[in-house]
Design an enzyme around this catalytic site. Structure first.
Site, PDB file in Angstrom:
ATOM      1  N   ALA A  50       0.868  -1.178   0.000  1.00  0.00           N
ATOM      2  CA  ALA A  50       0.000   0.000   0.000  1.00  0.00           C
ATOM      3  C   ALA A  50       0.907   1.231   0.000  1.00  0.00           C
ATOM      4  CB  ALA A  50      -0.886  -0.013   1.232  1.00  0.00           C
TER       5      ALA A  50
ATOM      6  N   GLY B 238       0.569  -5.062   1.023  1.00  0.00           N
ATOM      7  CA  GLY B 238      -0.603  -5.242   0.155  1.00  0.00           C
ATOM      8  C   GLY B 238      -0.299  -6.067  -1.082  1.00  0.00           C
TER       9      GLY B 238
ATOM     10  N   GLU C 130      -0.548  -9.562  -0.044  1.00  0.00           N
ATOM     11  CA  GLU C 130      -1.975  -9.831   0.206  1.00  0.00           C
ATOM     12  C   GLU C 130      -2.747 -10.012  -1.104  1.00  0.00           C
ATOM     13  OE1 GLU C 130      -2.100  -6.366   2.822  1.00  0.00           O
ATOM     14  OE2 GLU C 130      -2.988  -7.638   4.370  1.00  0.00           O
TER      15      GLU C 130
ATOM     16  N   GLU D 220       4.453  -4.761   7.590  1.00  0.00           N
ATOM     17  CA  GLU D 220       3.675  -3.658   8.172  1.00  0.00           C
ATOM     18  C   GLU D 220       4.108  -3.284   9.585  1.00  0.00           C
ATOM     19  OE1 GLU D 220       2.377  -6.079   6.341  1.00  0.00           O
ATOM     20  OE2 GLU D 220       0.869  -5.279   4.977  1.00  0.00           O
TER      21      GLU D 220
HETATM   22  N1  COA Z   1       4.603   3.136  -0.892  1.00  0.00           N
HETATM   23  C1  COA Z   1       4.995   4.290  -1.481  1.00  0.00           C
HETATM   24  N2  COA Z   1       6.135   4.400  -2.192  1.00  0.00           N
HETATM   25  C2  COA Z   1       6.907   3.286  -2.283  1.00  0.00           C
HETATM   26  C3  COA Z   1       6.557   2.071  -1.682  1.00  0.00           C
HETATM   27  C4  COA Z   1       5.339   2.018  -0.958  1.00  0.00           C
HETATM   28  N3  COA Z   1       4.897   0.901  -0.390  1.00  0.00           N
HETATM   29  N4  COA Z   1       7.527   1.162  -1.943  1.00  0.00           N
HETATM   30  C5  COA Z   1       8.446   1.793  -2.684  1.00  0.00           C
HETATM   31  N5  COA Z   1       8.080   3.087  -2.888  1.00  0.00           N
HETATM   32  C6  COA Z   1       8.792   4.112  -3.666  1.00  0.00           C
HETATM   33  C7  COA Z   1      10.002   4.633  -2.902  1.00  0.00           C
HETATM   34  O1  COA Z   1       9.600   5.643  -1.983  1.00  0.00           O
HETATM   35  C8  COA Z   1      10.821   5.182  -4.043  1.00  0.00           C
HETATM   36  O2  COA Z   1      10.290   6.409  -4.442  1.00  0.00           O
HETATM   37  P1  COA Z   1      11.258   7.702  -4.660  1.00  0.00           P
HETATM   38  O3  COA Z   1      12.092   7.304  -5.836  1.00  0.00           O
HETATM   39  O4  COA Z   1      10.312   8.807  -4.920  1.00  0.00           O
HETATM   40  O5  COA Z   1      12.047   7.818  -3.398  1.00  0.00           O
HETATM   41  C9  COA Z   1      10.555   4.190  -5.170  1.00  0.00           C
HETATM   42  O6  COA Z   1       9.344   3.518  -4.826  1.00  0.00           O
HETATM   43  C10 COA Z   1      11.640   3.130  -5.331  1.00  0.00           C
HETATM   44  O7  COA Z   1      11.802   2.498  -4.082  1.00  0.00           O
HETATM   45  P2  COA Z   1      13.222   2.368  -3.331  1.00  0.00           P
HETATM   46  O8  COA Z   1      12.959   2.232  -1.865  1.00  0.00           O
HETATM   47  O9  COA Z   1      14.127   3.470  -3.751  1.00  0.00           O
HETATM   48  O10 COA Z   1      13.758   1.005  -3.942  1.00  0.00           O
HETATM   49  P3  COA Z   1      14.768  -0.031  -3.267  1.00  0.00           P
HETATM   50  O11 COA Z   1      15.132  -1.005  -4.316  1.00  0.00           O
HETATM   51  O12 COA Z   1      15.857   0.684  -2.551  1.00  0.00           O
HETATM   52  O13 COA Z   1      13.888  -0.786  -2.147  1.00  0.00           O
HETATM   53  C11 COA Z   1      11.935  -1.884  -1.298  1.00  0.00           C
HETATM   54  C12 COA Z   1      12.811  -1.579  -2.529  1.00  0.00           C
HETATM   55  C13 COA Z   1      10.691  -2.622  -1.789  1.00  0.00           C
HETATM   56  C14 COA Z   1      12.715  -2.820  -0.335  1.00  0.00           C
HETATM   57  C15 COA Z   1      11.571  -0.581  -0.575  1.00  0.00           C
HETATM   58  O14 COA Z   1      11.040   0.326  -1.537  1.00  0.00           O
HETATM   59  C16 COA Z   1      10.549  -0.744   0.522  1.00  0.00           C
HETATM   60  O15 COA Z   1      10.891  -1.184   1.611  1.00  0.00           O
HETATM   61  N6  COA Z   1       9.279  -0.389   0.250  1.00  0.00           N
HETATM   62  C17 COA Z   1       8.226  -0.431   1.228  1.00  0.00           C
HETATM   63  C18 COA Z   1       7.760  -1.850   1.448  1.00  0.00           C
HETATM   64  C19 COA Z   1       6.692  -1.913   2.500  1.00  0.00           C
HETATM   65  O16 COA Z   1       6.905  -1.626   3.653  1.00  0.00           O
HETATM   66  N7  COA Z   1       5.487  -2.304   2.071  1.00  0.00           N
HETATM   67  C20 COA Z   1       4.356  -2.450   2.950  1.00  0.00           C
HETATM   68  C21 COA Z   1       3.598  -1.192   3.019  1.00  0.00           C
HETATM   69  S1  COA Z   1       2.243  -1.363   4.126  1.00  0.00           S
END
Ligand code: COA
Length: 257
Positions: free
Chosen positions: A64, A109, A112, A132
């Site tokens: 999400a 999400g 999920e 989460e």
């Molecule tokens: N919501 C909003 N934006 C998200 C996102 C999310 N769940 N997951 C990734 N993004 C965005 C990042 O903010 C980034 O945006 P930016 O370029 O404007 O900063 C872009 O996607 C790329 O992500 P980034 O974190 O730079 O890539 P990465 O390869 O370093 O890491 C992840 C990848 C998936 C490990 C990391 O993005 C992450 O931990 N995301 C959140 C996962 C999460 O907690 N999901 C559950 C949400 S309830």
């Protein structure tokens, strides 16, 4: 414009969640677009199987939208949580099998949504997780309910309370995914499963999924009552007549044309 791309060919619909700049993170518009795209495929007689994937080679869905949730209060969370749950239920209740082609991160999400699909095929580069709790929240789109049903309570407790990442091979070992394939073969594998399904009676497929879905969580006696009801109802369909007659006449059944 929709955040979900749709391509239909040979009764197979490929839906691609398309927000690659944020790893296909889901805000309320993406949730609504996905629900609507799935419903359109359910209503389309030219679709027999749906394959759901994410845009780009990095993510299925990274969860999400965290930026959207940052400013959310309890009421907003209830609405967003309900909308996400409804979308997963539309997928899960689809009478047409939905295959998740998990091409990268399936977190929060994203995990999920994949679990609401009828089966999951992952690329070797896929990573699952329910992180989460790292954010001080919990999985609100069915994760606490579907994960234990797929992998058992103990493993679900661990994955949800640690919020750790689960790589594709482990996901296969614990029963979270059906198959793991090299990234370049992901779509080919999903299409091959879809083609095998498409050889079979659409109503028989729908009724089988109905039995499985409704039977989970009920007693075996109640589940078998649902099964025998659906079993007998199918005998009133042209499809069953065609399937049984084709076998006796030593020919291939024609279910869709
Ligand atoms: N919501 C909003 N934006 C998200 C996102 C999310 N769940 N997951 C990734 N993004 C965005 C990042 O903010 C980034 O945006 P930016 O370029 O404007 O900063 C872009 O996607 C790329 O992500 P980034 O974190 O730079 O890539 P990465 O390869 O370093 O890491 C992840 C990848 C998936 C490990 C990391 O993005 C992450 O931990 N995301 C959140 C996962 C999460 O907690 N999901 C559950 C949400 S309830």
């Amino acid at each position: 414009m929709s955040f979900v791309l749709k391509e239909i060919s040979g009764y197979i619909a490929v839906l691609t969640i398309n927000r690659p700049d944020v790893l296909n993170a889901m805000n309320d518009k993406v949730v609504a677009d996905l629900e609507s795209a799935v419903q359109t495929c359910i209503d389309d007689k030219n679709v027999g199987v749906i394959i759901l994937t994410g845009s780009g080679d990095k993510a299925f869905v990274a969860g999400a939208d965290i930026k959207k949730m940052q400013g959310m209060g309890q009421e907003g969370a209830l609405t967003f949580g309900q909308a996400g749950q409804d979308m997963t239920l539309t997928i899960e209740n689809s009478p047409k099998p939905v295959i998740a082609a998990v091409n990268g991160f399936a977190l929060g999400g994203g995990c999920e949504i994949s679990m609401a699909c009828h089966l999951r095929v992952a690329s070797e580069t896929a990573t699952f997780g329910q992180p989460e709790v790292l954010l001080g929240i919990l999985p609100g789109w069915g994760g606490t309910q579907r994960l234990p049903r797929l992998v058992g309570t103990g493993m679900a407790n661990e994955i949800i309370t640690t919020g750790r990442m689960v790589k594709a091979t482990e996901a296969k070992n614990i029963g979270l995914v059906n198959h793991v394939v090299p990234a370049g073969e992901l779509m080919e594998k999903c299409i091959s499963i879809a083609k095998q399904i498409l050889k079979n009676g659409p109503e028989a497929i729908a009724q089988s999924l109905d039995c499985i879905r409704k039977g989970i969580g009920t007693s075996i006696i109640d589940g078998m009552a649902i099964e025998v009801k659906n079993f007998s109802e199918l005998f009133g369909t042209e499809e069953a007549k065609e399937g049984l007659t084709a076998f006796v006449e030593k020919r291939k059944p024609s279910f869709r044309d």
